[in-house]
Design an enzyme around this catalytic site. Structure first.
Site, mmCIF file in Angstrom:
data_model
loop_
_atom_site.group_PDB
_atom_site.id
_atom_site.type_symbol
_atom_site.label_atom_id
_atom_site.label_comp_id
_atom_site.label_asym_id
_atom_site.label_seq_id
_atom_site.Cartn_x
_atom_site.Cartn_y
_atom_site.Cartn_z
ATOM 1 N N THR A 100 0.854 -1.175 0.000
ATOM 2 C CA THR A 100 0.000 0.000 0.000
ATOM 3 C C THR A 100 0.898 1.237 0.000
ATOM 4 O O THR A 100 1.912 1.281 0.701
ATOM 5 C CB THR A 100 -1.037 -0.006 1.156
ATOM 6 O OG1 THR A 100 -1.836 1.178 1.053
ATOM 7 C CG2 THR A 100 -0.394 -0.072 2.524
ATOM 8 N N GLU A 101 0.543 2.202 -0.847
ATOM 9 C CA GLU A 101 1.431 3.343 -1.122
ATOM 10 C C GLU A 101 1.799 4.123 0.138
ATOM 11 O O GLU A 101 2.848 4.749 0.202
ATOM 12 C CB GLU A 101 0.768 4.297 -2.126
ATOM 13 C CG GLU A 101 -0.464 5.002 -1.556
ATOM 14 C CD GLU A 101 -1.283 5.747 -2.603
ATOM 15 O OE1 GLU A 101 -1.194 5.394 -3.781
ATOM 16 O OE2 GLU A 101 -2.019 6.668 -2.229
ATOM 17 N N ASN A 102 0.894 4.077 1.151
ATOM 18 C CA ASN A 102 1.160 4.825 2.373
ATOM 19 C C ASN A 102 2.101 4.100 3.329
ATOM 20 O O ASN A 102 2.097 4.374 4.520
ATOM 21 C CB ASN A 102 -0.159 5.199 3.069
ATOM 22 C CG ASN A 102 -1.096 4.029 3.263
ATOM 23 O OD1 ASN A 102 -1.286 3.238 2.348
ATOM 24 N ND2 ASN A 102 -1.687 3.923 4.429
#
Lengths: 219, 232, 219, 232
Positions: A49-51
């Protein structure tokens, strides 16, 4: 048109089957997220997940919700054994550096050469928002788009050239739709798989594109 | 003796001035330094350019800062969200300026500022609207856009735990922009759940070394509410 | 010349006195390393080593040696409470990004405008080696050079323009020598402190430089 | 099931080919993947370009690799050291090429390769010999040199502990180049003291996520010798 086109769940399932064990995968918001639900049991695929996380698990049940653990859609998620956390520059370095095997994204339009438009319809007065879409589009080794081939008005979303603002140029490697799977490229689009009663010829007519027939090849 | 801990939020925000560029950590609500944002609102420091991934939702945090009329410009990647009505209204009314940056470019520009890099070529956004007017270049057969570092006067971040040297550790995806924003601002202010004794954080696990942190304020556990009993 | 010039230990002690509590400091190999020995008791100064550590302690005694814990000179060192470790890109980002308050370096030559030459004498056949010198030279907020003012042959190492290959341009903020402390800059060199019986005038003669007299100012 | 652990060094080095560019972690002897280097020598894979901070000292590690005649070119920041006689002799005889890179630029070039950056402007080396022939630019009143990413076919690194996913943790300053080299190579091979169960490394403390690691080989504790009893 035809009754045998894939449902959205079936599109997600079809993509899930195409992801090999051990892949590092980023699933975009919406339909792409549902791909996780169809990964074959026992096949280990690591979700990014990009975060700032690898090894993301399913959405958190209410008693599992942790305000410090969310996915790119800000939905509370869980952690799997072997997960890791990292900051945003490292997370996007991972994306931009080509380390993800697959990302799955939605699209407004994809061009015959693989240009992607999925961040803005350019509607006047709309608030623009990009998020991680442009980094995902150009970063992953394989960029899979999932979408219905036609809009509600019956207009093809696979186009000669995108009319909506671009997310990335020539970045889409495969398009999973309700009626066929396409591979766009510098030399145009190849149809690699058909669902229902569309033929390559009827798709040529419906899209107005000079589609090559690759349905005989193994995918 | 070095001691970066200050007693409360007003002390932490000392010296933050009207017109400052303020980086604010967080991804949505996760890792957002809410106590420090509330402190900015209480002090009424205005004319701010804020840098955050988003532009606030609901009526707290960044939305409250916007609502208080303290923000002139927002630099972010994703302003449009469910509940981003405060920003939406101000933006449509032309009362707040928006610089839209792809998320990875935002992160890399912040990192570049902290790491002394004068500019970098990124493939992100090439051939799109965000590259309009920017220098581009083909390198090794791939097309890139030249982007510049993004500095701030102040970084407001949220971390889990600190020591008196300002060393920080985070929790899970609340880490997000904190570590890089801490490096890119003239003054970095961290709100933390707790400050622990020097030497009690394993040096291998420190994510933000204290060199990047100027002030630390302990705001107590965010998990005291019984709703979070399972994560305590 | 004169008997009252500072010993190398005294130069190190003089630099140590100039470093305020709370400073983040990188000490180069050789004489600069000895600065740590003269930091006033109770004054907390945090030492950085380029190979990925803040909070470096003194050299390890034989029973403290850990093969995984060395300084930039590959000498086993120790860890202080509050220490942290990081990888090389982060360590040099910290340096290049201007986060160190002070670095202390040796020099072959320093120019009147603060150019530093300390990595190569350009001798034919010598194996060149840079290490972290160029990053330190341009990175720290204050770059202090420690050196004897004259070579063994009596030639000034503070020069109009360096004849040795440069490490960095206009980067030196202060030069601590055995006979005086100098501040080079765009407008030339200011003498800020004298030791022994050199005068600004006799230093002008000895260096051939138009030195400004800043010895009246508080340093 | 994902399992990146391989049984021994020869298995770890499978596919490494003559003429490869090989990044080798370590700063001097600290963090040097000696077992993997010895494996390269045993296999006699030659024509290598190696990337390391140094160029070997004494008669083991990189010096042994050089001595075995397997290295064509060295890219490093600091080849000249006490005991670097093997390199010195080969270099003076014109038998090995040297590309000298300032240490921070070496690290940043490696990081850029791993992070998809096409080039970056660094202030390091401006106005010096290492900038000769390179593009320079003044940005915001400061002068910079344009540098390009440095990729490798293979990265050989040493870490302390791994799990079957290839997640790595390091020990103290042995971390050095490992985390960035792991990101910059087509194939990354890590020697570790031990492989532990999946999930037994705290996710907050993982330094190299397994996505960057292809193979892991356990070589046993480097601290079994009683000389290191105090660090065990």
């Amino acid at each position: 048109m035809c009754a045998d086109r894939l449902t959205r769940a079936q599109i997600a399932e079809r993509v899930a089957r195409a992801i090999p064990e051990g892949s590092y995968v980023n699933l975009g918001i919406g339909l792409p997220t549902r791909v996780a639900d169809y990964l074959p049991k026992g096949r280990e695929v690591i979700l990014h997940t990009e975060n700032g996380m690898l090894g993301m698990g399913p959405a958190a049940r209410s008693d599992e919700v942790d305000p410090d653990l969310v996915n790119a859609g800000k939905v509370p998620v869980t952690e799997t054994p072997g997960a890791s956390y990292f900051h945003h520059a490292d997370s996007f370095g991972m994306m931009r550096g080509g380390h993800l095997d697959v990302c799955v994204l939605g699209a407004f339009q994809v061009s015959a050469t693989g240009d992607l438009a999925n961040w803005s319809t350019g509607a006047p007065g709309a608030i623009p928002a990009i998020g991680g879409a442009m980094d995902l589009a150009i970063g992953a080794k394989n960029v899979y788009v999932v979408m219905d081939l036609f809009t509600r008005d019956g207009v093809s979303k696979l186009v000669e050239s995108c009319s909506y603002p671009l997310t990335g140029v020539g970045c889409v490697t495969r398009i999973y739709t309700d009626v066929a799977v396409f591979e766009p490229g510098p030399d145009g689009v190849v149809v690699v798989e058909l669902f229902g009663d569309f033929t390559v010829e009827s798709l040529r007519e419906a899209t107005g594109l000079a589609l090559a027939d690759g349905t005989g090849a193994t995918t | 003796m070095i001691d970066k801990q200050v007693r409360d939020v007003p002390a932490a925000l000392g010296g933050v001035e009207h017109g400052a560029t303020v980086m604010i950590g967080g991804f949505g609500e996760t890792g957002l330094p809410e106590a420090l944002i509330d402190g900015l609102i209480d002090r009424g420091i205005g004319g701010l350019t804020i840098v955050n991934n988003n532009a606030g939702t609901g009526s707290t945090g960044i939305a409250a800062l916007l609502k208080a009329g303290l923000v002139t410009k927002v630099i972010c990647s994703f302003p449009r969200q469910v509940g981003s009505t405060v920003f939406d209204d101000l933006y449509r009314a032309g009362e707040v300026e928006l610089e839209l940056v792809p998320q990875g470019t935002l992160a890399e520009r912040i990192r570049a500022a902290g790491a002394g890099i004068g500019g970098f070529f990124t493939p992100t956004g090439f051939g799109t609207e965000v590259a309009a007017g920017k220098e581009t270049r083909e390198i090794g057969g791939r097309n890139y856009v030249l982007e510049y570092p993004l500095f701030a006067d102040v970084a407001l971040i949220s971390a889990f735990r600190a020591d008196r040297f300002g060393n920080l550790v985070y929790r899970k995806t609340a880490r997000n922009f904190g570590p890089i924003m801490a490096t890119a601002a003239s003054t970095t202010i961290a709100q933390v759940d707790e400050v622990v004794d020097a030497g009690s954080i394993d040096p291998e696990t420190i994510i933000t070394p204290g060199i990047f942190v100027d002030r630390v304020v302990a705001i107590g556990s965010r998990f005291e509410n019984e709703m979070w009993a399972h994560v305590r």
